[in-house]
Every structure is written in structure tokens, then in C-alpha cells.
Write a protein that holds these residues in place. Structure first.
Motif, short mmCIF file in Angstrom:
data_model
loop_
_atom_site.label_atom_id
_atom_site.label_comp_id
_atom_site.label_asym_id
_atom_site.label_seq_id
_atom_site.Cartn_x
_atom_site.Cartn_y
_atom_site.Cartn_z
N PRO A 179 0.82 -1.22 0.00
CA PRO A 179 0.00 0.00 0.00
C PRO A 179 0.86 1.27 0.00
CG PRO A 179 0.03 -0.94 2.18
CD PRO A 179 0.77 -1.91 1.30
N LEU A 180 1.61 1.42 -1.08
CA LEU A 180 2.49 2.56 -1.30
C LEU A 180 2.21 3.11 -2.69
CD1 LEU A 180 5.72 0.93 0.16
CD2 LEU A 180 4.40 2.79 1.22
N PRO A 181 2.66 4.31 -3.01
CA PRO A 181 2.35 4.89 -4.33
C PRO A 181 2.79 3.99 -5.48
CG PRO A 181 3.24 6.57 -2.89
CD PRO A 181 3.42 5.27 -2.17
N ALA A 182 1.90 3.75 -6.42
CA ALA A 182 2.22 2.94 -7.59
C ALA A 182 3.32 3.63 -8.40
CB ALA A 182 0.97 2.75 -8.45
N GLY A 183 4.18 2.81 -8.98
CA GLY A 183 5.32 3.32 -9.74
C GLY A 183 6.61 3.32 -8.95
N MET A 184 6.52 3.04 -7.65
CA MET A 184 7.70 3.06 -6.80
C MET A 184 8.13 1.63 -6.46
SD MET A 184 7.11 6.28 -4.23
CE MET A 184 8.89 6.39 -3.95
N VAL A 185 9.45 1.46 -6.29
CA VAL A 185 10.00 0.18 -5.85
C VAL A 185 10.93 0.46 -4.69
CG1 VAL A 185 9.83 -0.93 -8.11
CG2 VAL A 185 11.92 0.28 -7.50
N PHE A 327 17.90 -0.92 -9.95
CA PHE A 327 16.65 -0.17 -9.82
C PHE A 327 16.89 1.33 -9.86
CE2 PHE A 327 14.02 -3.59 -7.34
CZ PHE A 327 13.94 -4.34 -8.50
N ALA A 328 17.91 1.79 -9.14
CA ALA A 328 18.19 3.23 -9.10
C ALA A 328 18.52 3.75 -10.50
CB ALA A 328 19.35 3.50 -8.14
N ALA A 329 19.25 2.96 -11.28
CA ALA A 329 19.60 3.37 -12.63
C ALA A 329 18.37 3.42 -13.53
CB ALA A 329 20.65 2.43 -13.21
N PHE A 330 17.44 2.49 -13.33
CA PHE A 330 16.27 2.42 -14.21
C PHE A 330 15.12 3.30 -13.72
CE2 PHE A 330 12.28 0.66 -15.76
CZ PHE A 330 12.54 0.57 -17.12
N PHE A 331 14.80 3.22 -12.43
CA PHE A 331 13.62 3.92 -11.90
C PHE A 331 13.92 5.31 -11.37
CE2 PHE A 331 12.44 -0.62 -11.36
CZ PHE A 331 11.25 -0.63 -12.08
N CYS A 335 12.91 4.84 -6.94
CA CYS A 335 13.52 3.75 -6.18
C CYS A 335 13.95 4.28 -4.82
CB CYS A 335 14.74 3.22 -6.94
SG CYS A 335 15.76 2.06 -6.00
N TRP A 336 13.59 3.56 -3.76
CA TRP A 336 13.96 4.04 -2.43
C TRP A 336 14.31 2.86 -1.54
CZ3 TRP A 336 9.27 2.09 -3.10
CH2 TRP A 336 8.51 1.66 -2.02
N GLU A 337 14.92 3.15 -0.40
CA GLU A 337 15.26 2.11 0.57
C GLU A 337 14.13 2.02 1.58
OE1 GLU A 337 19.10 2.45 2.29
OE2 GLU A 337 20.11 2.74 0.35
N MET A 338 13.52 0.84 1.66
CA MET A 338 12.36 0.64 2.53
C MET A 338 12.78 0.35 3.96
SD MET A 338 9.75 -1.70 0.28
CE MET A 338 8.56 -1.63 1.62
N TRP A 361 11.82 -7.46 -2.59
CA TRP A 361 11.57 -6.02 -2.55
C TRP A 361 10.08 -5.71 -2.62
CZ3 TRP A 361 13.89 -8.54 -6.72
CH2 TRP A 361 13.15 -8.57 -7.91
N GLY A 362 9.75 -4.43 -2.42
CA GLY A 362 8.37 -3.97 -2.45
C GLY A 362 8.07 -3.13 -3.68
N VAL A 363 6.82 -3.22 -4.15
CA VAL A 363 6.35 -2.44 -5.30
C VAL A 363 5.05 -1.75 -4.88
CG1 VAL A 363 5.51 -2.54 -7.68
CG2 VAL A 363 7.35 -4.08 -6.94
N GLY A 364 4.95 -0.45 -5.12
CA GLY A 364 3.74 0.27 -4.76
C GLY A 364 2.56 -0.09 -5.65
#
Length: 419
Positions: A179-185, A327-331, A335-338, A361-364
Motif C-alpha cells: 500500500p504505497l504509491p504505484a510506480g515506486m520500488v 533499480f536506481a539506474a532504471f527507476f 527507487c527508495w530504501e524501505m 523487494w516492495g512495489v507500490g
């Protein structure tokens, strides 16, 4: 273009069938160990993509192998099962399915945890990697696991000879919609998701008429005293810097107001991040319950049953670092540290049995605008439905695109470039 960009350039071509697949899976959920229809759809699609398909592993488990020459063997995992929850999303593809649980009870069934997203994303990633096989070398294993919700699906596949059926895997990768914003990993190194233990405790009293309590040993009072005393375990026996949760989720005793029953059943759930804390809490529960039974004059020793036991998800540092960098290079900023989460997963049973590193990992999955409004009002916990809620409904896009991209990006961080 990089190999990743080239492989993912086919995403727009599969988007329509992925969205249709997701709606179909959401509309037709299946309970743990009953994922027969889902497994059949998965096997059919993997076979059509050229994967060598193995099904019936651990009951309804499926995996497909795409051998594309020398290189790393990367296992990508999705879980397939749904929950006994009555859907209340209002979606035009909402589930109206009813099923029979393992205790023989008729229950509603819903994909209330997002496993339909996981299946759809992995099927999409499997196609993109197959279609873009001229861009990489190695082997992809797309594994679809049953019964994550009952904590025994991964173990069932392992016990059914999964390791012998697989090629020699180098790394295992998995993800979960949240339950996090879609588009984020989001990634997290080290202990990420909690180990979980459920415990059923039966305490015994002596039944009597409500008007003659002196003739009884009241298990309701006994259970109440146990609940109160258990609140001190985390606060007084676990170090303040060590996260842990002990929840009494159910107490059942008696059937009539003027009858003192002869037993009470409590159900507990424990969440921990280390074996030492796990042992401390489980030992404390047994000590406290046994002592309270003695203090009440219980005529029989209490009974303890552990069930639905989830392992700790402890992400490998090097594997997580490699995925995070990709992920950081692509997104980019998406991309963030959960932080650590108190939810639990049985995914790690598979890489542990294979003796390979893993990361999870998590995906919004929540509409970004809705999440932003809730955050601005300080009402995220009140307004945003979470996993296992009857209102949990990930937005289809960009959730599916992001979850599919994440699997491909992570896999290509190990697979060798063609050439």
C-alpha cells in the motif's frame, strides 16, 4: 539502447493481455493449495513462450525454465493463492467466489494481498525475457508458488524435490505489491520481513453453573489473566531496540451467559527479527501460561500448538545492493530504501533450501494522487486500504508495468549481455 531498455521495449505490446490476465485472476481467486485453475493458466502460458514447464510441484506449484546459453541461473518467484475475505472494492472485476477452507467451512475468496499482481507481473516478465533472448545469456526460472498465506507452500515445493528438478540456481528474486504509491520500488538489506509464529493455546478449567462459581475453575478469568500478563513480554523481556510484536487475536470460551465453561482457547501471533528474540518470546508465553494455570488451580496442563510459521526474510547484502543499483539506474527517484516491515513471507524457504542468496523487494500499488491526499491530511493509515483488507485493490497501472519492469531489471542484473 541498453539490453534492459531493449527487452523492456516490448512492454507496450503485452500490456493489454497482462491487464486482461490480471482482471481474470482477480475475478477467479483460489485458496491456498487449491490454485488449480491459476496453475493451469500459468503452465499454459509458460509453455507457449518456450519455457520447459514443470507442474504439480508441492501440489499446485509450477515453474518454467528458459535455457538461453551459458551464464547465471536466475530464479524469479511469484505466489498464487488468495484469502478467505469477502471483497468490498466495488470493482467491475471484483470476486464473488466462494470456496471451502481447510477446516471444511464455506468462505468468501478474494485476492486481498495482491498475489494476482505477482502472477501477472512474472508472466509478463517471462514473456519479455523470452522475446528479448537475443539480448542476454543465461537461464531464467519463473517459479509460481502455492500457499504462501498458510506459510507452507514454499516448504511443500522444497519437500517435493524442487532442488533436484531445478538447474543450479545462482540467485533467487521476489517482490510484493504494497500500500504505497504505484510506480515506486523499494529495497532493504538484511532482515526485512519478520519471522511469524501463530500459537493455539488451550487452557482447562472446571465447568459449573453461573450461580455456583465456587464449584468451578473459571477458564474465562484464567484466559483474561493470561492476556494481561502477556502484554509484559515484549515490554519487559525484549530489549527496547529489538522490534517484536505479540498479539492475542482470538479468545473462545463458553456458549451461554450462566454456564461457566470447562476450557478456553487463545490464538496468538508473534513477529520477530532474530532467532534469539523468537525463542525468548515463545519460552515466555509457555512459562506465563503454565504459571497462570497453576495459580488458577487448573485441573490439567495447558496445551500448545504452533502453526502458520513463517521464516525471517533476511535479504542478502550483496544481492540487494546489486538489485538496488539496477533499480536506481532504471527507476531513478522512484527507487527508495524501505524500512523493515512486520509482515511475513515464506519465499526465503526456497533459496535457503537451494543454498543461494536472495533478495525480496516492495512495489507500490496505490494511486499516487489518492496516496498524496491521504499523506497530506495525515490519514494514510485511515484512508489507504492495506493488504488483507476487503478494500485492497491495487490500481492496474502503473502497478503492473512497474512490477514487470522490476523483475526484468533485477534478472538482467545477473544475466550476461549477449555478444
Amino acid at each position: 539502447m541498453t539490453a534492459t531498455d531493449t527487452v523492456l521495449s516490448g512492454l507496450s505490446a503485452i500490456r493489454d493481455w497482462q491487464q486482461d490476465c490480471y482482471r481474470d485472476l482477480h475475478r477467479h481467486p483460489e485458496l491456498s493449495h487449491q490454485e488449480f485453475g491459476t496453475a493451469r493458466k500459468v503452465a499454459d502460458r509458460l509453455g507457449g513462450l518456450g519455457y520447459q514447464v514443470h507442474d504439480g510441484i508441492g501440489g499446485t506449484g509450477v515453474f518454467g525454465v528458459l535455457d538461453n546459453g551459458p551464464g547465471a541461473v536466475v530464479l524469479l518467484r511469484a505466489d498464487m493463492d488468495a484469502l478467505p475475505v469477502a471483497e468490498d472494492t466495488g470493482l467491475d472485476y471484483a470476486s464473488t467466489v466462494r470456496g471451502t477452507d481447510r477446516d471444511g467451512h464455506e468462505v468468501p475468496v478474494m485476492h486481498a494481498c495482491g498475489h494476482d499482481v505477482h502472477v501477472t507481473a512474472l508472466l509478463g516478465a517471462a514473456q519479455l525475457l523470452a522475446d528479448g533472448a537475443d539480448q542476454w545469456r543465461g537461464t531464467v526460472v519463473a517459479l509460481f508458488q502455492p500457499a504462501e498465506e498458510t506459510a507452507d507452500g514454499a516448504r511443500a515445493m522444497v519437500d517435493d524435490g524442487l532442488a533436484d528438478a531445478l538447474p543450479a540456481v545462482d540467485v533467487a528474486l521476489g517482490q510484493h505489491v504494497l500500500p504505497l504509491p504505484a510506480g515506486m520500488v523499494g529495497t532493504h538489506s538484511g532482515p526485512f520481513l519478520a519471522a511469524a509464529d501463530s500459537m493455539r493455546i488451550t487452557v482447562h478449567g472446571r465447568g459449573a453453573h453461573g450461580s455456583m462459581p465456587q464449584s468451578s475453575v473459571d477458564p474465562v478469568v484464567l484466559a483474561a489473566m493470561i492476556v494481561v500478563r502477556l502484554q509484559t513480554v515484549v515490554s519487559r523481556e525484549v530489549a527496547p531496540v529489538e522490534p517484536a510484536v505479540l498479539t492475542v487475536g482470538s479468545i473462545q470460551s463458553g456458549s451461554k451467559s450462566n454456564v461457566i465453561p470447562d476450557r478456553a482457547v487463545l490464538q496468538l501471533n508473534i513477529r520477530t527479527y532474530s532467532d534469539q528474540t523468537r525463542t525468548t518470546i515463545l519460552d515466555a508465553i509457555r512459562r506465563i501460561v503454565t504459571a497462570e494455570c497453576a495459580a488458577s488451580g487448573s485441573p490439567r496442563e495447558p496445551e500448545f500448538e504452533l502453526f502458520d510459521r513463517f521464516p525471517l526474510t533476511d535479504n542478502d547484502l550483496d544481492a540487494t545492493s546489486r538489485v538496488h543499483e539496477a533499480f536506481a539506474a532504471f527507476f531513478g527517484d522512484n527507487c527508495w530504501e524501505m524500512p523493515q516491515g512486520a509482515a511475513s513471507e515464506d519465499f526465503s524457504e526456497i533459496p535457503k533450501a537451494l543454498g543461494v542468496p536472495y533478495t525480496y523487494w516492495g512495489v507500490g500499488g496505490i494511486d499516487g494522487a489518492a496516496f498524496g491526499r491521504a499523506a497530506e491530511a495525515g490519514r494514510v493509515e485511515q484512508d489507504i486500504p492495506v493488504n488483507h483488507s476487503p478494500k485492497f485493490a491495487p490500481v492496474i497501472q502503473p502497478t503492473l508495468d512497474t512490477a514487470t519492469e522490476a523483475l526484468v531489471v533485477a534478472a538482467l542484473a545477473w544475466l550476461a549481455p549477449a555478444g
